[in-house]
Structures are given as structure tokens and as C-alpha cells.
Write an enzyme that holds these catalytic residues in place. Structure first.
Site, PDB file in Angstrom:
ATOM      1  N   CYS A 264       0.864  -1.175   0.000  1.00  0.00           N
ATOM      2  CA  CYS A 264       0.000   0.000   0.000  1.00  0.00           C
ATOM      3  C   CYS A 264       0.895   1.217   0.000  1.00  0.00           C
ATOM      4  O   CYS A 264       2.085   1.134   0.289  1.00  0.00           O
ATOM      5  CB  CYS A 264      -0.842   0.064   1.267  1.00  0.00           C
ATOM      6  SG  CYS A 264      -2.038  -1.274   1.391  1.00  0.00           S
TER       7      CYS A 264
ATOM      8  N   GLY B 285      -0.067   0.065  -5.002  1.00  0.00           N
ATOM      9  CA  GLY B 285      -1.380  -0.573  -4.847  1.00  0.00           C
ATOM     10  C   GLY B 285      -2.329  -0.074  -5.901  1.00  0.00           C
ATOM     11  O   GLY B 285      -2.444   1.130  -6.102  1.00  0.00           O
TER      12      GLY B 285
ATOM     13  N   ASN C 262      -0.038   1.394   5.816  1.00  0.00           N
ATOM     14  CA  ASN C 262       0.783   0.536   4.958  1.00  0.00           C
ATOM     15  C   ASN C 262       1.517  -0.431   5.870  1.00  0.00           C
ATOM     16  O   ASN C 262       2.222  -0.007   6.778  1.00  0.00           O
ATOM     17  CB  ASN C 262       1.779   1.384   4.156  1.00  0.00           C
ATOM     18  CG  ASN C 262       2.798   0.553   3.373  1.00  0.00           C
ATOM     19  OD1 ASN C 262       3.908   0.993   3.134  1.00  0.00           O
ATOM     20  ND2 ASN C 262       2.444  -0.652   2.982  1.00  0.00           N
ATOM     21  N   GLY C 263       1.339  -1.734   5.588  1.00  0.00           N
ATOM     22  CA  GLY C 263       1.979  -2.754   6.419  1.00  0.00           C
ATOM     23  C   GLY C 263       0.975  -3.819   6.765  1.00  0.00           C
ATOM     24  O   GLY C 263      -0.141  -3.833   6.225  1.00  0.00           O
TER      25      GLY C 263
ATOM     26  N   TYR D  21      12.466  -4.573  -5.361  1.00  0.00           N
ATOM     27  CA  TYR D  21      11.373  -4.525  -6.330  1.00  0.00           C
ATOM     28  C   TYR D  21      10.371  -3.405  -6.114  1.00  0.00           C
ATOM     29  O   TYR D  21       9.943  -2.759  -7.071  1.00  0.00           O
ATOM     30  CB  TYR D  21      10.617  -5.860  -6.273  1.00  0.00           C
ATOM     31  CG  TYR D  21       9.268  -5.838  -6.958  1.00  0.00           C
ATOM     32  CD1 TYR D  21       9.170  -5.887  -8.349  1.00  0.00           C
ATOM     33  CD2 TYR D  21       8.076  -5.744  -6.219  1.00  0.00           C
ATOM     34  CE1 TYR D  21       7.919  -5.850  -8.974  1.00  0.00           C
ATOM     35  CE2 TYR D  21       6.838  -5.709  -6.849  1.00  0.00           C
ATOM     36  CZ  TYR D  21       6.777  -5.764  -8.226  1.00  0.00           C
ATOM     37  OH  TYR D  21       5.557  -5.717  -8.835  1.00  0.00           O
TER      38      TYR D  21
HETATM   39  P1  AMP Z   1       6.577 -14.783 -10.893  1.00  0.00           P
HETATM   40  O1  AMP Z   1       7.912 -15.389 -10.655  1.00  0.00           O
HETATM   41  O2  AMP Z   1       5.939 -15.170 -12.162  1.00  0.00           O
HETATM   42  O3  AMP Z   1       5.660 -15.020  -9.739  1.00  0.00           O
HETATM   43  O4  AMP Z   1       6.710 -13.204 -10.947  1.00  0.00           O
HETATM   44  C1  AMP Z   1       7.903 -12.545 -10.779  1.00  0.00           C
HETATM   45  C2  AMP Z   1       7.726 -11.151 -11.277  1.00  0.00           C
HETATM   46  O5  AMP Z   1       6.788 -10.456 -10.452  1.00  0.00           O
HETATM   47  C3  AMP Z   1       9.014 -10.377 -11.250  1.00  0.00           C
HETATM   48  O6  AMP Z   1       9.133  -9.730 -12.499  1.00  0.00           O
HETATM   49  C4  AMP Z   1       8.850  -9.343 -10.162  1.00  0.00           C
HETATM   50  O7  AMP Z   1       9.277  -8.095 -10.642  1.00  0.00           O
HETATM   51  C5  AMP Z   1       7.380  -9.309  -9.882  1.00  0.00           C
HETATM   52  N1  AMP Z   1       7.088  -9.383  -8.440  1.00  0.00           N
HETATM   53  C6  AMP Z   1       7.791  -9.943  -7.473  1.00  0.00           C
HETATM   54  N2  AMP Z   1       7.170  -9.841  -6.291  1.00  0.00           N
HETATM   55  C7  AMP Z   1       6.047  -9.188  -6.528  1.00  0.00           C
HETATM   56  C8  AMP Z   1       4.972  -8.753  -5.702  1.00  0.00           C
HETATM   57  N3  AMP Z   1       4.949  -8.999  -4.406  1.00  0.00           N
HETATM   58  N4  AMP Z   1       3.971  -8.092  -6.300  1.00  0.00           N
HETATM   59  C9  AMP Z   1       3.976  -7.852  -7.592  1.00  0.00           C
HETATM   60  N5  AMP Z   1       4.957  -8.236  -8.424  1.00  0.00           N
HETATM   61  C10 AMP Z   1       5.981  -8.901  -7.902  1.00  0.00           C
END
Ligand code: AMP
Length: 459
Positions: free
Chosen positions: A2, A28, A102-103, A256
Site C-alpha cells: 500500500c 497498490g 501501509n503494512g 522490487y
Molecule cells: P513470478 O515469478 O511469475 O511469480 O513473478 C515474478 C515477477 O513479479 C518479477 O518480475 C517481479 O518483478 C514481480 N514481483 C515480485 N514480487 C512481486 C509482488 N509482491 N507483487 C507484484 N509483483 C511482484
């Protein structure tokens, strides 16, 4: 996952918050909301979807007042029920307030059950509502080591009490009729920054990119365990906990989640993310023709890798910016489709080439599998997938939306099995040391690495 935003003493407080939420949209995309006070009344506007959909410019004109808070949400606790859209608002014997969080709290269920047994009625399934009840119910006097300003004798001790009951991650903004309050949990899991513009308005935001958009200068972080009160009498800072906790800043924010143009936890996301890519090149060198980032999240690590290795960076995958993050979709089949919608290989760049493809993380493995498949179909000779963080082995209980332990591919398969599953010619993950050293180079310490190590700082 968030984002929160707050502003004090700005004649267009609602509009400033609306802008701030736009800058925090990556945190979000499920819902957005804002709460505005004109000094007497607090009014809210809440909606589903992206900020542009949830809040209309006409709504903003109606939300008069000079203090506001806002929130963008992706559900980690409580599901995607519209009742969970924040900020939450409450009236109680001491007045009214709105709160945005957020959290994630780790003991919310326990507290909730106790409160419900005592007759409390909850309107949402979100852990944030626990704060409202704890604030409204608390009776204990403030800790003896704290001298309260006369404006703070009634409400602020209630916030202290709530903080003492909850465990877990919380970066909060609270709006009262004439006050903006910013709170960060004692471990400081999630970021929260303070800024000020030239006319003296104060801002609080999850990331500094939201200060930039409203022309505010970064002043400092809200410290772990701090309660910062902003009102007409100025700024006051309280530390209700007598003991300091080990800091546990979320390393995944650097890997990320946060935007690279933000400074969080007092360092630039850009530099740390790029350093992770450099460390990846120091640990694992592949003979290849070019380095291709998985946009946007892999861009800076790929840049770092390219600089360190001397292998040229090429944009071999083009990102369609009109679709959201692939991960932030409720079901697997929608997620599957959206990878294709989001990324497309540039045949001209990849055909006949040996590629190093860099992404920031591998979670379920589904994105990478599709990307590699697309690149091979576009004629890539070799695809080596390099990940600028270690394998994700544990779910996050502190506010990042990670799937269940069973869905995490690194829990079910060895690196070699994952390599085969995704169809890469080689697969390499940055080591834990490599990741932490990237942040430590910038004098950082005290990270939560639970998603990579299962060392949970609070349970
Ligand atoms: P996957 O391995 O298919 O589950 O997705 C990995 C991809 O999702 C990578 O490109 C990351 O940049 C992205 N990613 C990693 N963690 C998250 C998260 N918590 N929420 C959204 N995207 C994520």
C-alpha cells in the site's frame, strides 16, 4: 502493499493528496481513497481501481479543507472487499479521525477476536480496523517518560496505547480535525518520509517520489517507533516505546517494490538496485551478446550488470505501459494472460543472440517461464536468466503481497529444477550477501530479509 500520503496546511489538500497517490500508484492498484478535513468535519472519497478511476477531479473540488490523507491499496490482509478501502473513518467519544495504513499486523486476528468478544463490531475484514478500535477503547495513561504538549493530551496517548498492543508492520497517517499524525512501527518495516514545500505545508508519504510531485523537499524519515504530530502549533515528535527494537527495513522495497526515483530508508532505490546488478555480475559471469532487462523491475539491475561486465544493454523486451503489474491480478489465468499483454520481444534485438535476461525476483516462476518462451520463439539462441535477489522462500507477513509458501517455486524445486521448468539455459540468483552488500555499500544496516531467509523479526 500500500501507499500512504498526508498533507497539512495546504489550500488544495485534496488535490495534493490526489497527486501524491498518483506517484504512489505502483504500491497498490486495487483501490484508492482520500480523507480531507476543513477543520471541523472530515469527508472521504473512496473507490475501486486505479486512482484516476477511484477519484474523479469533480470529487476533489467537493472535498474542501487544508489537511488530508490518502491511501492506495493492494490487499494483503482482508481480501479485496470494497469495505476495506482506506482511509477508514471513525467517530468516537473523543471526536473523529481517519486512518490509512501501509503494512501488516501479525496479531490482528487475536486482537480482533478479543475485541469482538468484548462486544466490538467490525465493518471490514482489514487488520487496519483493529487500530481504530484500540484507539477508541484505550484507557491507560501515557508512559511516564513522555511530556505531552497541551494539544496532545487526549488523542495521542490513545495512539501510544494502540501501538503497544499491535505487533508487526505499520506506517500510518492519521487525520484529525486539526492534526496530521504520522506513525511508524518500532522496527520500521515500511518506509515513511516527511517533506515540506516552500509555503510551509508539510507532507508525509511512503516514498519521496510522492514529495517530488507536490514540489516538497524531503526533510527526513519518520523514525522507527516515532509518532509525529503536525498541527498549527508546529511539529512534535514522541517515542512511546522505552526500548528500541532492532531495525527491520524491508529489503524487498529496494529489490522490487519502491520506485527507483525514490529515496527510502535514507538511500536511493536507484543506486542500490543498480549495485545489486553489479554484484550479480561479480558473482556470475556469462558469455553473452547482450543484457536484456525485464522492464521495468529489472532495468537497473540489468544496467548495473552491463556496466560491471562490459556486455551491452539492449532493450530486447518492450513493455506495454497501459497494463498493470502482472503480479497484481487476483487469479492465475488472468495473470498468465497479462504477461503477454505486458511484454513483447524485439525480434530485431534478440534473434540469433545469446541473452542475459535480468529480473529483480522470481516468485511463482510463471512470468519468467513465459518470457523465456517468448524470447526463444523470437529466435534467441540462448537465454540465461539472472535474478538480482535470492530465491523467495517465505511469505511476507509485513505487507508485501507474496503468495502462500506452497506457491513459491523455490520452496518446491531446486534451482536446477526451476531452470528446467522455466526453460532457461542457465539460472542464477544473487546471493543474500550480494544483495545485502549492495545496500550496505550505502551504509545501510538492519534489514528484514524474511522472504529470502524465513528469519521473521516479529511473529
Ligand atoms: P513470478 O515469478 O511469475 O511469480 O513473478 C515474478 C515477477 O513479479 C518479477 O518480475 C517481479 O518483478 C514481480 N514481483 C515480485 N514480487 C512481486 C509482488 N509482491 N507483487 C507484484 N509483483 C511482484
Amino acid at each position: 502493499m500500500c501507499g500512504v500520503f498526508g498533507v497539512f496546511d495546504h489550500k488544495s489538500a485534496a488535490y495534493m493528496t490526489y497527486l501524491g497517490l498518483h506517484a504512489l500508484q505502483h504500491r497498490g492498484q486495487e483501490s484508492a481513497g482520500l480523507a480531507v478535513s476543513d477543520g471541523y468535519d472530515i469527508n472521504l472519497k473512496l473507490g475501486n481501481g486505479l486512482v484516476t478511476k477511484a477519484i474523479k477531479e469533480e470529487d476533489i473540488k467537493e472535498l474542501k479543507g487544508d489537511i488530508a490523507i490518502g491511501h492506495v491499496r493492494y490487499s494483503t490482509a482482508g481480501g479485496s472487499n470494497p469495505k476495506n478501502i482506506q482511509p477508514f473513518f471513525a467517530h468516537f467519544y473523543g471526536g473523529s479521525f481517519a486512518i490509512a495504513h501501509n503494512g501488516n499486523l501479525v496479531n490482528a486476528d487475536e486482537i480482533r477476536l478479543e475485541l469482538e468478544k468484548g462486544g466490538a463490531i467490525f465493518r471490514s475484514t482489514s487488520d487496519t480496523e483493529v487500530f481504530i478500535h484500540l484507539i477508541a477503547k484505550s484507557k491507560e495513561p501515557p508512559p511516564s517518560h513522555i511530556m505531552l504538549h497541551k494539544n496532545d493530551t487526549e488523542f495521542i496517548p490513545l495512539v501510544f496505547n494502540a501501538m503497544r498492543k499491535v505487533k508487526g508492520a505499520y506506517s500510518l497517517v492519521i487525520l484529525r480535525e486539526r492534526q496530521l499524525i504520522a506513525v511508524r512501527d518500532p522496527h520500521g518495516f515500511r518506509p515513511l518520509v516527511l517533506g515540506k514545500n516552500r509555503s510551509g505545508s508539510y507532507f508525509v508519504a511512503s516514498e519521496t517520489c510522492a514529495l517530488d510531485i507536490v514540489d516538497a523537499e524531503y526533510l527526513r524519515d519518520i523514525n522507527p517507533g516515532e509518532v509525529l504530530v503536525i498541527d498549527d502549533a508546529g511539529l512534535r515528535s514522541y517515542y512511546p516505546f522505552e526500548h528500541t527494537e532492532e531495525p527491520a527495513k524491508c529489503i524487498f522495497e529496494y529489490v522490487y517494490f519502491a520506485r527507483p526515483d525514490s529515496m527510502i530508508f535514507q538511500d536511493w532505490v536507484y543506486s542500490i538496485r543498480k549495485e545489486m546488478g553489479k554484484n550479480l555480475a561479480k558473482e556470475y559471469r556469462v558469455d553473452a551478446d547482450c543484457v536484456v532487462p525485464v522492464l521495468d523491475s529489472g532495468l537497473l539491475a540489468a544496467k548495473g550488470y552491463s556496466e560491471e561486465s562490459g556486455i551491452p544493454l539492449e532493450i530486447g523486451l518492450i513493455r506495454n505501459h497501459y497494463v498493470g503489474r502482472s503480479f497484481i491480478q487476483p487469479t492465475q489465468d488472468i495473470r498468465d494472460l497479462s504477461v503477454k499483454l505486458k511484454l513483447n520481444p524485439v525480434r530485431d534485438v534478440v534473434e540469433g543472440k545469446r541473452l542475459i535476461v535480468i529480473d529483480d525476483s522470481l516468485v511463482r516462476g510463471t512470468t519468467s517461464k513465459k518470457i523465456i518462451n517468448m524470447l526463444k520463439r523470437a529466435g534467441a539462441k540462448e537465454v540465461h536468466l539472472l535474478i538480482s535477489s535470492p530465491p523467495v522462500v517465505g511469505p511476507c507477513y509485513y505487507g508485501i503481497d507474496t503468495p502462500t509458501r506452497e506457491e513459491l517455486i523455490a520452496n518446491r524445486m531446486s534451482v536446477e529444477e526451476i531452470r528446467r521448468f522455466i526453460g532457461a539455459d542457465s539460472l542464477y540468483y544473487l546471493s543474500l550477501e550480494g544483495m545485502l552488500n549492495a545496500a550496505n555499500k550505502f551504509k545501510q544496516k538492519g534489514f528484514c530479509t524474511a522472504c529470502f531467509t524465513e528469519n521473521y523479526p516479529v511473529l
